[in-house]
Motif scaffolding. Structure first.
Motif, PDB file in Angstrom:
ATOM      1  N   VAL A 746      53.805  52.207  24.715  1.00 57.07           N
ATOM      2  CA  VAL A 746      52.382  52.003  24.429  1.00 57.07           C
ATOM      3  C   VAL A 746      52.131  50.591  23.910  1.00 57.07           C
ATOM      4  CG1 VAL A 746      50.467  52.721  22.952  1.00 57.07           C
ATOM      5  CG2 VAL A 746      51.927  54.448  24.022  1.00 57.07           C
ATOM      6  N   ILE A 747      52.945  50.172  22.924  1.00 59.84           N
ATOM      7  CA  ILE A 747      52.763  48.823  22.376  1.00 59.84           C
ATOM      8  C   ILE A 747      53.067  47.774  23.451  1.00 59.84           C
ATOM      9  CG2 ILE A 747      53.615  47.181  20.662  1.00 59.84           C
ATOM     10  CD1 ILE A 747      54.197  49.582  18.836  1.00 59.84           C
ATOM     11  N   GLY A 748      54.118  48.033  24.239  1.00 58.60           N
ATOM     12  CA  GLY A 748      54.497  47.087  25.284  1.00 58.60           C
ATOM     13  C   GLY A 748      53.442  46.941  26.362  1.00 58.60           C
ATOM     14  N   LEU A 749      52.808  48.052  26.759  1.00 58.88           N
ATOM     15  CA  LEU A 749      51.772  47.971  27.783  1.00 58.88           C
ATOM     16  C   LEU A 749      50.579  47.164  27.290  1.00 58.88           C
ATOM     17  CD1 LEU A 749      51.787  51.579  29.295  1.00 58.88           C
ATOM     18  CD2 LEU A 749      52.639  49.475  30.337  1.00 58.88           C
ATOM     19  N   ALA A 750      50.216  47.356  26.009  1.00 54.75           N
ATOM     20  CA  ALA A 750      49.123  46.549  25.457  1.00 54.75           C
ATOM     21  C   ALA A 750      49.501  45.071  25.456  1.00 54.75           C
ATOM     22  CB  ALA A 750      48.797  47.021  24.043  1.00 54.75           C
ATOM     23  N   GLY A 751      50.753  44.778  25.056  1.00 49.83           N
ATOM     24  CA  GLY A 751      51.210  43.393  25.068  1.00 49.83           C
ATOM     25  C   GLY A 751      51.295  42.833  26.474  1.00 49.83           C
ATOM     26  N   ALA A 752      51.682  43.680  27.444  1.00 52.32           N
ATOM     27  CA  ALA A 752      51.795  43.227  28.831  1.00 52.32           C
ATOM     28  C   ALA A 752      50.430  42.840  29.389  1.00 52.32           C
ATOM     29  CB  ALA A 752      52.426  44.325  29.688  1.00 52.32           C
ATOM     30  N   VAL A 753      49.410  43.632  29.100  1.00 51.13           N
ATOM     31  CA  VAL A 753      48.061  43.311  29.578  1.00 51.13           C
ATOM     32  C   VAL A 753      47.580  42.003  28.956  1.00 51.13           C
ATOM     33  CG1 VAL A 753      45.649  44.052  29.571  1.00 51.13           C
ATOM     34  CG2 VAL A 753      47.465  45.707  30.049  1.00 51.13           C
ATOM     35  N   ALA A 754      47.847  41.832  27.641  1.00 55.11           N
ATOM     36  CA  ALA A 754      47.433  40.592  26.974  1.00 55.11           C
ATOM     37  C   ALA A 754      48.171  39.392  27.558  1.00 55.11           C
ATOM     38  CB  ALA A 754      47.689  40.704  25.469  1.00 55.11           C
ATOM     39  N   ALA A 755      49.478  39.540  27.790  1.00 56.84           N
ATOM     40  CA  ALA A 755      50.257  38.432  28.351  1.00 56.84           C
ATOM     41  C   ALA A 755      49.802  38.111  29.770  1.00 56.84           C
ATOM     42  CB  ALA A 755      51.744  38.789  28.344  1.00 56.84           C
ATOM     43  N   ALA A 756      49.530  39.139  30.563  1.00 60.86           N
ATOM     44  CA  ALA A 756      49.077  38.908  31.932  1.00 60.86           C
ATOM     45  C   ALA A 756      47.709  38.238  31.956  1.00 60.86           C
ATOM     46  CB  ALA A 756      49.027  40.226  32.692  1.00 60.86           C
ATOM     47  N   GLN A 757      46.865  38.607  30.989  1.00 65.35           N
ATOM     48  CA  GLN A 757      45.547  37.970  30.908  1.00 65.35           C
ATOM     49  C   GLN A 757      45.692  36.484  30.593  1.00 65.35           C
ATOM     50  OE1 GLN A 757      42.871  39.571  31.716  1.00 65.35           O
ATOM     51  NE2 GLN A 757      41.367  37.986  31.252  1.00 65.35           N
ATOM     52  N   ALA A 758      46.654  36.171  29.708  1.00 64.29           N
ATOM     53  CA  ALA A 758      46.884  34.763  29.369  1.00 64.29           C
ATOM     54  C   ALA A 758      47.457  33.996  30.557  1.00 64.29           C
ATOM     55  CB  ALA A 758      47.818  34.669  28.168  1.00 64.29           C
ATOM     56  N   MET A 759      48.194  34.698  31.455  1.00 60.04           N
ATOM     57  CA  MET A 759      48.828  34.039  32.602  1.00 60.04           C
ATOM     58  C   MET A 759      48.107  34.339  33.912  1.00 60.04           C
ATOM     59  SD  MET A 759      52.886  34.581  31.803  1.00 60.04           S
ATOM     60  CE  MET A 759      52.751  36.351  32.040  1.00 60.04           C
ATOM     61  N   ARG A 760      46.839  34.725  33.829  1.00 58.40           N
ATOM     62  CA  ARG A 760      46.135  35.164  35.039  1.00 58.40           C
ATOM     63  C   ARG A 760      46.059  34.062  36.088  1.00 58.40           C
ATOM     64  NH1 ARG A 760      42.604  34.625  30.879  1.00 58.40           N
ATOM     65  NH2 ARG A 760      40.859  33.177  31.111  1.00 58.40           N
ATOM     66  N   GLY A 761      46.147  32.798  35.640  1.00 55.24           N
ATOM     67  CA  GLY A 761      46.124  31.709  36.598  1.00 55.24           C
ATOM     68  C   GLY A 761      47.366  31.667  37.482  1.00 55.24           C
ATOM     69  N   LEU A 762      48.448  32.352  37.059  1.00 50.06           N
ATOM     70  CA  LEU A 762      49.678  32.375  37.841  1.00 50.06           C
ATOM     71  C   LEU A 762      49.767  33.594  38.746  1.00 50.06           C
ATOM     72  CD1 LEU A 762      52.210  31.325  35.044  1.00 50.06           C
ATOM     73  CD2 LEU A 762      51.090  29.861  36.740  1.00 50.06           C
ATOM     74  N   LEU A 763      48.819  34.513  38.606  1.00 50.78           N
ATOM     75  CA  LEU A 763      48.836  35.729  39.418  1.00 50.78           C
ATOM     76  C   LEU A 763      47.941  35.546  40.639  1.00 50.78           C
ATOM     77  CD1 LEU A 763      48.532  38.398  36.570  1.00 50.78           C
ATOM     78  CD2 LEU A 763      50.613  37.665  37.743  1.00 50.78           C
ATOM     79  N   PHE A 764      48.277  36.233  41.708  1.00 49.92           N
ATOM     80  CA  PHE A 764      47.481  36.143  42.936  1.00 49.92           C
ATOM     81  C   PHE A 764      47.227  37.548  43.465  1.00 49.92           C
ATOM     82  CE2 PHE A 764      47.157  36.000  47.583  1.00 49.92           C
ATOM     83  CZ  PHE A 764      46.100  35.115  47.718  1.00 49.92           C
ATOM     84  N   GLY A 765      45.957  37.899  43.566  1.00 50.18           N
ATOM     85  CA  GLY A 765      45.587  39.193  44.136  1.00 50.18           C
ATOM     86  C   GLY A 765      45.978  40.382  43.289  1.00 50.18           C
ATOM     87  N   VAL A 766      46.231  40.166  41.988  1.00 52.17           N
ATOM     88  CA  VAL A 766      46.667  41.243  41.087  1.00 52.17           C
ATOM     89  C   VAL A 766      45.884  41.130  39.790  1.00 52.17           C
ATOM     90  CG1 VAL A 766      48.606  42.290  39.876  1.00 52.17           C
ATOM     91  CG2 VAL A 766      48.982  41.181  42.074  1.00 52.17           C
ATOM     92  N   ARG A 767      45.404  42.262  39.291  1.00 56.22           N
ATOM     93  CA  ARG A 767      44.718  42.265  38.007  1.00 56.22           C
ATOM     94  C   ARG A 767      45.732  42.394  36.878  1.00 56.22           C
ATOM     95  NH1 ARG A 767      40.678  47.163  38.858  1.00 56.22           N
ATOM     96  NH2 ARG A 767      42.708  48.035  39.426  1.00 56.22           N
TER      97      ARG A 767
END
Length: 808
Positions: A746-767
């Protein structure tokens, strides 16, 4: 003090030798964490920390013009001259342009990378030739003799490192160029790639003399005391003046500056920081794991510690012994981690393609330099302090300070289980973050490689052809060459279709742009940028593009017939929303330019990077504007890879002076494109971190549950003596492990979403909250955690209650 240290060291080594399992685990876990963090830090240091190899690099800036479509556009030569004359903030302002030249050799023409530079370019950088001289003032003008400098590697490889190279003449694109200097061995300028020759600018081409043609880039050195903000305001004011003076060419055109270090590093910055963050998490997991192991070990040594205290050992003496043990472990883990990091750095460096290395030359000298070794020492010191802290806490335990009385196992065991459980939750949460990151980057790579291209890439080959101006400088000569090459290529076995394109094949870049206007509409001087390709009649059929409406180009679409054009769907959406563009007339912004009738609409073709938006594209017939630099596209039913050298040899047979380059299959171009390479690197590296983090997290979970079982042996024995079934005991232990895993997930998933949001510029076609990725990650960790808990649970259920109670 030295005698005590020596005795402590001998004692620690003997203790560690007597517990090989603990020793090997602690050292390996530390080594893995340090290996990953140091290897990535070497890249971060080279790209982001180490200053550029120029004089006072902080004062160097990239100079750009801006438009609505291009926030950092290249300059026009006339604008550069005006900026150079009118600015009050630059100590110097110069320009450069990366070029591919043809070098005349005894064997015929050979492609070389070169750069055109203004006369003060190297003075602005603060670079002095090691042999010969720099350009003199005015040596870059049309009236001056052609001169150039060469790179150190070119001096060694082409000219044998001889001092007599000065004064030699190199024939570049048919122009005799006298070599006047050799650049330092360590000189590199990423923005021109691995250039072999740096020649004077000599503004002679049609683009150079037109203010509306933008083909060069600027570099400036700020005056002492001038800030970037003040300089930006100055050039913006000059851009406004030029817009008023030249409204036709400079309408809505601004200016922008950026630190040169930021320009050179570009997209690499975000990628390296993401990887460094992942490596840091891995190192933290490793440290937490080893700290937990030491705390667990101190629980087993509490009787020994109590005896030492009772015999008069001081707290300082005991802490010194624990610090020595931590130092030995940190030193061993650090040494092994350094060796692993050195190997990993070389491995990662070897994975960088030559094309990518040319754009990131600052990564050429990666290794265990002073910065990396200093960081390794700091990490080892921090690890020593962290590892010495948990066992030192045992010294002040009330249980030990009370003497040798048999203290309740329950209090100390419960305290450890609580602390150890928290550490494991942290480890599992970080493992979830890394696993989720790897999954998101992997899915981004998949989406990138499967993005609609608008073509059929299979069995398609491309190769660039560059003919010398001396023999092919006129349109009839170019057309004759293109037709001859096309005809010869069509006769090759397996070839079904051959096309020609000018300004680059698909996936190579959006190419040159032009300002167009729609005739018959009100126009007030607006600049509408469109990418422009010149293609042959068979081009669209060869690459497998679909014509939506209208007609294809025909062989009769030559200079003797009216100019025609085909546009893509993005063009229609932007310039003809809700209208039928067929039959409409276009022209360049200049009223006296040629007019094009739109005769067809082709589906969107991904001309530029895989992860960029497809812009409006204008296609016109190659025959109506031929050029002696074009790209051949060939479709075959046989092996594409085998066709590449065959095409190169075919062109060479026609004329040894014609140069071919960048021959590749379209599939390879897609797989090796910069965007695909970067996404692939992220997916693999973060995936590797994630696997290591998962393994270490499961080791930690196993250790906590196993220790919990050992501390609760009396409780378990009583339960079983009172009739508890083995499966109920097994459920009890599994429930404990599941609860820890659930918290970590649970804690990791929350952290994963926050980290992915911070790195959204490196993602393509993925939320960042992609459920299709986060769900399987949670499932994988849950299953792995269950497996790690199962063995201690089975041992607890299989225990003999009589033996457990007797041991108590």
């Amino acid at each position: 003090m030295l005698d005590s240290l020596r005795r402590d060291l001998r004692f620690v080594l003997r203790q560690l030798r007597n517990t090989p399992g603990f020793t090997a685990t602690a050292i390996l876990v530390l080594a893995f964490g340090m290996c990953a963090s140091l290897a990535i830090f070497a890249f971060v240091d080279a790209a982001l920390i180490k200053p550029l190899p120029y004089r006072e690099p902080a004062r160097l800036v990239g100079v750009y013009e801006t438009t609505g479509a291009f926030p950092r556009s290249n300059l026009s030569y006339p604008d550069y001259l005006d900026w150079k004359k009118r600015n009050t903030v630059f100590a110097s302002l110069d320009v450069y342009q990366s070029n591919g030249f043809t070098l005349n050799t005894p064997a015929g023409g050979e492609p070389v990378r070169a750069a055109r530079v203004s006369d003060g370019f190297f003075q602005t950088l603060g670079v002095t030739p090691i042999l010969g001289r720099d350009f003199q003032k005015g040596e870059d003008l049309v009236s001056a003799a052609r001169t150039g400098l060469i790179s150190y590697s070119t001096w060694q490889q082409r000219y044998g490192g001889k001092r007599g190279v000065l004064g030699q003449v190199a024939i570049l694109d048919g122009n005799p160029t006298t070599i006047i200097g050799v650049l330092p061995r360590d000189f590199h300028f990423a923005l021109t790639g691995a250039a072999e020759y740096y020649v004077g600018f000599h503004p002679a081409g049609s683009c150079d003399i037109r203010r509306s043609c933008h083909g060069i880039y600027g570099i400036a050195r700020l005056k002492d005391g001038v800030s970037l903000q003040a300089a930006s305001a100055n050039v913006a004011a000059i851009a406004k003046e030029l817009e008023r003076e030249y409204p036709e060419s400079n309408r809505s055109q601004g200016a922008a500056l950026a630190p040169l270090a930021e320009v050179i590093v570009g997209d690499v910055r975000g990628i390296l920081l993401a990887l460094f963050g992942g490596a840091g998490l891995l190192l933290l997991i490793a440290a937490v794991n080893v700290a937990g192991l030491l705390l667990l070990r101190s629980e087993g040594r509490k009787r020994e510690i109590a005896v030492r205290i009772a015999l008069g050992a001081s707290s300082t003496r005991l802490i010194g012994q624990f610090a020595t043990e931590a130092l030995v472990l940190a030193a061993a883990g650090g040494g092994l981690g350094l060796a692993c990091a050195r190997w990993t750095i070389q491995l990662l460096r070897g994975l960088i393609s030559p094309a990518m290395m040319a754009r990131t030359p600052f990564l050429r000298d990666l290794g265990l330099n002073g910065s990396v070794l200093g960081t390794a020492g700091a990490i080892a010191l921090g690890a020593t302090l962290l590892l010495a802290f948990p066992p030192s806490l045992r010294i002040w335990s009330a249980e030990l300070r009370s003497g040798l009385a048999e203290a309740s196992r329950g209090s100390s065991g419960t305290a450890w289980r609580r602390l150890g459980s928290k550490l494991v939750v942290v480890e599992l949460a970080m493992a979830v973050v890394l696993l989720s990151g790897a999954g998101l980057f992997g899915k981004s790579l998949y989406q990138l490689l499967n993005v609609p291209l608008g073509i059929r890439p299979g069995h398609l080959v491309t190769i660039d052809v560059s003919a010398p101006d001396a023999g092919y400088g006129k349109d009839p000569q170019v057309l004759a060459l293109a037709e001859l090459v096309t005809r010869r290529a069509e006769d090759l076995p397996g070839v079904t279709s051959v096309g020609v394109v000018e300004n680059g094949a698909p996936i190579s870049g959006n190419g040159n742009t032009n300002w167009i206007r729609v005739l018959g509409r009100p126009w007030h001087g607006e600049h509408y940028d469109v990418a422009h390709r010149y293609v042959s009649a068979a081009y669209f059929a060869t690459i497998g593009a679909s014509l939506e409406r209208g007609r294809q180009f025909q062989e009769s679409d030559d200079p003797s017939h009216p100019s025609v054009a085909i546009v893509n769907q993005a063009f229609v959406k932007q310039h003809f929303p809700g209208e039928d563009p067929l039959g409409r007339q276009l022209s360049y912004v200049s009223l006296d330019g040629p007019r094009f009738e739109i005769v067809g609409i082709v589906e969107d073709i991904r001309e530029g990077p895989l992860d960029s938006t497809i812009p409006p594209v204008l296609y016109t017939p190659f025959k109506q504007r031929p050029d002696d630099y074009f790209t051949l596209v060939v479709r075959t039913t046989e092996s594409e890879a085998a066709l590449v050298p065959t095409l190169a040899a075919l062109v060479r047979q026609i004329d040894p002076g014609i140069v071919t380059m960048r021959g590749a299959t379209m599939t390879a171009r897609i797989q090796d494109s910069p965007s695909a390479y970067l996404h692939r690197s992220l997916a693999w590296l973060v995936g590797g971190f994630a696997v290591m983090a998962l393994v270490m997290g499961l080791i930690g979970l196993y250790g906590v549950i196993a220790y919990s079982v050992s501390q609760r042996s009396r409780e378990i024995g009583i339960r079983m003596a009172l009739g508890a079934e083995p499966r109920s005991v097994r459920r009890l232990i599994l429930r404990e492990g599941a609860w820890l895993a659930l918290q970590g997930i649970v804690i990791g998933l929350a952290g994963a979403v926050a980290a992915a949001q911070a790195m959204r510029g490196l993602l393509f076609g993925v939320r960042s909250w992609d459920a299709a990725t986060l769900g399987p990650v949670a499932g994988i960790l849950a299953i792995a955690a269950l497996a790690a808990t199962l063995l201690p649970a089975r041992r607890a259920a299989a225990a003999n209650p009589v033996d457990a109670l007797r041991a108590e």
